[in-house]
Design a protein around this motif. Structure first.
Motif, PDB file in Angstrom:
ATOM      1  N   ALA A   1      19.756 100.858 107.377  1.00 48.80           N
ATOM      2  CA  ALA A   1      18.815 100.776 106.962  1.00 48.80           C
ATOM      3  C   ALA A   1      18.713 100.323 105.153  1.00 48.80           C
ATOM      4  O   ALA A   1      18.193 101.499 105.111  1.00 48.80           O
ATOM      5  N   SER A   2      18.072  99.140 104.076  1.00 47.11           N
ATOM      6  CA  SER A   2      17.215  99.829 103.535  1.00 47.11           C
ATOM      7  C   SER A   2      16.065  99.842 103.482  1.00 47.11           C
ATOM      8  O   SER A   2      15.080  99.999 104.193  1.00 47.11           O
ATOM      9  N   GLU A   3      15.513 100.264 101.930  1.00 48.22           N
ATOM     10  CA  GLU A   3      13.581 101.189 101.918  1.00 48.22           C
ATOM     11  C   GLU A   3      12.747  99.904 103.067  1.00 48.22           C
ATOM     12  O   GLU A   3      12.029 100.357 103.263  1.00 48.22           O
ATOM     13  N   GLU A   4      12.811  98.670 102.920  1.00 48.24           N
ATOM     14  CA  GLU A   4      12.165  97.203 103.640  1.00 48.24           C
ATOM     15  C   GLU A   4      12.762  97.950 105.473  1.00 48.24           C
ATOM     16  O   GLU A   4      11.469  96.754 105.644  1.00 48.24           O
ATOM     17  N   GLY A   5      14.094  98.277 105.651  1.00 51.87           N
ATOM     18  CA  GLY A   5      13.369  98.366 107.464  1.00 51.87           C
ATOM     19  C   GLY A   5      14.163  97.429 107.548  1.00 51.87           C
ATOM     20  O   GLY A   5      14.833  97.935 109.299  1.00 51.87           O
ATOM     21  N   ARG A   6      14.147  95.775 107.615  1.00 53.48           N
ATOM     22  CA  ARG A   6      15.233  95.467 107.960  1.00 53.48           C
ATOM     23  C   ARG A   6      16.148  94.799 107.812  1.00 53.48           C
ATOM     24  O   ARG A   6      16.451  93.716 108.303  1.00 53.48           O
ATOM     25  N   TYR A   7      16.489  95.225 106.272  1.00 53.85           N
ATOM     26  CA  TYR A   7      17.231  94.661 106.040  1.00 53.85           C
ATOM     27  C   TYR A   7      18.712  95.971 106.061  1.00 53.85           C
ATOM     28  O   TYR A   7      19.462  95.725 105.351  1.00 53.85           O
ATOM     29  N   ALA A   8      19.159  95.385 107.470  1.00 51.37           N
ATOM     30  CA  ALA A   8      20.529  96.891 107.629  1.00 51.37           C
ATOM     31  C   ALA A   8      21.508  95.663 107.354  1.00 51.37           C
ATOM     32  O   ALA A   8      21.850  94.384 107.461  1.00 51.37           O
ATOM     33  N   HIS A   9      22.373  96.836 107.399  1.00 47.63           N
ATOM     34  CA  HIS A   9      23.952  95.768 106.464  1.00 47.63           C
ATOM     35  C   HIS A   9      25.343  95.923 107.337  1.00 47.63           C
ATOM     36  O   HIS A   9      25.158  96.911 108.154  1.00 47.63           O
ATOM     37  N   GLN A  10      25.366  95.227 108.330  1.00 49.14           N
ATOM     38  CA  GLN A  10      26.281  94.964 109.499  1.00 49.14           C
ATOM     39  C   GLN A  10      27.515  94.398 109.267  1.00 49.14           C
ATOM     40  O   GLN A  10      27.419  93.253 108.112  1.00 49.14           O
ATOM     41  N   GLY A  11      28.513  95.039 109.664  1.00 49.65           N
ATOM     42  CA  GLY A  11      30.150  94.054 109.972  1.00 49.65           C
ATOM     43  C   GLY A  11      30.248  94.621 110.933  1.00 49.65           C
ATOM     44  O   GLY A  11      30.522  95.617 112.037  1.00 49.65           O
ATOM     45  N   ALA A  12      31.004  93.319 111.682  1.00 50.65           N
ATOM     46  CA  ALA A  12      32.204  92.934 112.868  1.00 50.65           C
ATOM     47  C   ALA A  12      33.434  93.703 112.355  1.00 50.65           C
ATOM     48  O   ALA A  12      34.647  92.627 112.847  1.00 50.65           O
ATOM     49  N   CYS A  13      33.508  95.122 112.156  1.00 52.02           N
ATOM     50  CA  CYS A  13      35.018  95.028 112.270  1.00 52.02           C
ATOM     51  C   CYS A  13      34.942  97.210 112.861  1.00 52.02           C
ATOM     52  O   CYS A  13      34.383  98.352 113.017  1.00 52.02           O
ATOM     53  N   HIS A  14      36.056  97.023 113.349  1.00 54.68           N
ATOM     54  CA  HIS A  14      36.383  98.189 114.510  1.00 54.68           C
ATOM     55  C   HIS A  14      36.131  99.965 113.504  1.00 54.68           C
ATOM     56  O   HIS A  14      35.578 100.619 114.301  1.00 54.68           O
ATOM     57  N   PHE A  15      36.512  99.254 112.246  1.00 53.92           N
ATOM     58  CA  PHE A  15      36.370 100.700 110.983  1.00 53.92           C
ATOM     59  C   PHE A  15      35.776 100.593 109.906  1.00 53.92           C
ATOM     60  O   PHE A  15      35.042 100.749 108.946  1.00 53.92           O
ATOM     61  N   ALA A  16      34.355  99.531 110.413  1.00 49.11           N
ATOM     62  CA  ALA A  16      33.699  99.852 109.412  1.00 49.11           C
ATOM     63  C   ALA A  16      32.511 100.288 108.550  1.00 49.11           C
ATOM     64  O   ALA A  16      32.285 100.676 107.375  1.00 49.11           O
ATOM     65  N   ASP A  17      32.438 101.479 109.667  1.00 48.71           N
ATOM     66  CA  ASP A  17      32.002 102.986 108.859  1.00 48.71           C
ATOM     67  C   ASP A  17      32.781 104.264 108.185  1.00 48.71           C
ATOM     68  O   ASP A  17      32.059 104.693 107.945  1.00 48.71           O
ATOM     69  N   GLU A  18      34.157 103.390 108.790  1.00 50.22           N
ATOM     70  CA  GLU A  18      35.447 104.403 107.795  1.00 50.22           C
ATOM     71  C   GLU A  18      35.719 104.432 106.437  1.00 50.22           C
ATOM     72  O   GLU A  18      36.271 104.760 106.255  1.00 50.22           O
ATOM     73  N   LEU A  19      36.133 102.871 106.889  1.00 52.19           N
ATOM     74  CA  LEU A  19      36.584 102.147 105.173  1.00 52.19           C
ATOM     75  C   LEU A  19      35.212 102.250 104.102  1.00 52.19           C
ATOM     76  O   LEU A  19      34.537 102.264 103.904  1.00 52.19           O
ATOM     77  N   THR A  20      36.398 102.751 102.730  1.00 53.11           N
ATOM     78  CA  THR A  20      35.576 101.755 101.773  1.00 53.11           C
ATOM     79  C   THR A  20      36.783 101.136 100.380  1.00 53.11           C
ATOM     80  O   THR A  20      37.463 101.337  99.895  1.00 53.11           O
TER      81      THR A  20
END
Length: 343
Positions: free
Chosen positions: A317-336
């Motif tokens: 999440a960003s500094e504001e707390g609620r602005y989490a960046h979300q993605g509906a992908c199996h590899f959202a946290d792995e792909l650059t």
């Protein structure tokens, strides 16, 4: 922007497919399928995607221009929450004072048999607000606000105006009842680029002056980048990415978002558009592919993408707390993935 104004939870809108003499129900066009997001006071939320992705249907279903198939649309009115998806039409009518819509086509959204005064005054008449003199004064005030001379234009008909002027009239009509939320359905897509800038600047000024909240439906990411605080990306009726404009433009989490960003033109003659490797047509919402609907067009697809539908994953999440960046992908946290910088 500290309080939620709208909460959309699991929203669905299916259009039945019927065939034969008996009109047998053989399937559904899943135009909107399990869409969830929140909108906060004073912000602009962008809904983006290719044509046919369901973004306009989402806006119209929230407005109850279309009756939802399922889900909730919780709207805060005078401190109390109302579920717009479940109330009856008679109960919905007074709610329309609080949320209005700006339509895409300024040529089709204005009645050609009504003068500008009659068009802008119509919402006031429908809700029995003010006397005739007060309504006329309100129309003159609204035309001044959107940059039109009331003495010159009030008695004219829509055919006398350019596209940009017609859209200003539509904006004035949307403002007539002092709404809390305005859903702008591609309000500048039918306008010339120079006129687009004027209308966008007008919308931003009105937001500052009247504390408006927008849901901005568009397919032009250049416009969305300029006006939106957060962006929700849709593909075949589903949200595939959601986050702040800066986060989404700099570091997308879904290959579909990367493909959309790769098509954004840059004002640099030395820059050449780079293809994100996306081929083929948008999936059929009546016959969505198994697993991830984007996998037939995705350069990063693997076997799991064909078998299992990905869920929205929450990143840092960003500094504001609620602005989490979300993605509906199996590899959202792995792909650059490749984004574009925000000016």
């Amino acid at each position: 922007m500290d309080e939620k104004l709208l909460q959309v939870a699991g929203l669905k809108k299916f259009f039945p497919i019927k065939k034969g003499f008996r009109r047998k129900h053989v399937g559904d066009v899943k135009a909107v399928d399990d869409v969830s997001f929140d909108v906060y006071d004073g912000e602009t939320l962008g809904l983006v995607g290719e044509s046919g992705c369901g973004k306009t249907t989402t806006g119209r279903t929230i407005m109850r221009g279309l009756n939802p198939t399922g889900g909730q649309v919780l709207f805060r009115i005078n401190g109390a929450w109302k579920d717009l998806a479940s109330i009856k039409e008679g109960e919905m009518r007074p709610m329309r004072r609080h949320l209005q819509m700006i339509f895409q086509d300024p040529y089709a959204s204005l009645n050609p048999r009504m003068t500008v005064e009659q068009i802008v005054k119509e919402p006031l008449i429908c809700f029995h607000i003010g006397s005739g003199r007060e309504q006329r004064a309100r129309v003159a005030e609204l035309l001044e606000v959107v940059g039109l001379n009331p003495k010159r234009y009030m008695e004219r008909y829509p055919h006398s105006f350019s596209g940009g002027q017609r859209q200003r009239i539509g904006i004035a009509r949307a403002l007539a009842l002092n709404p809390d939320l305005i859903i702008a359905d591609e309000p500048v897509s039918a306008l010339d680029v120079s006129i687009q800038a004027q209308v966008i600047n007008l919308l931003q000024d009105l937001q500052t002056d009247f504390g408006l909240t927008y849901i901005f439906v568009a397919h032009d990411l250049g416009v969305v980048e300029h006006i939106c605080d957060r962006i929700a990306v849709m593909y075949v009726g589903k949200l595939v990415e959601f986050g702040r404009t800066e986060d989404l433009f700099y570091s997308p989490k879904h290959p579909y978002t990367e493909a959309l960003l790769s098509a954004v033109p840059r004002p640099d003659p030395r820059h050449r558009l780079q293809s994100a490797g996306v081929e083929g047509e948008v999936a059929d919402p009546a016959n969505r592919p198994s697993g991830c609907a984007f996998h037939p067009r995705c350069a990063y697809a693997q076997d799991i993408c064909k078998r299992e539908e990905p869920k929205m994953t929450t990143g840092q999440a960003s500094e504001e707390g609620r602005y989490a960046h979300q993605g509906a992908c199996h590899f959202a946290d792995e792909l650059t993935l490749t984004g574009v910088g925000v000016d």
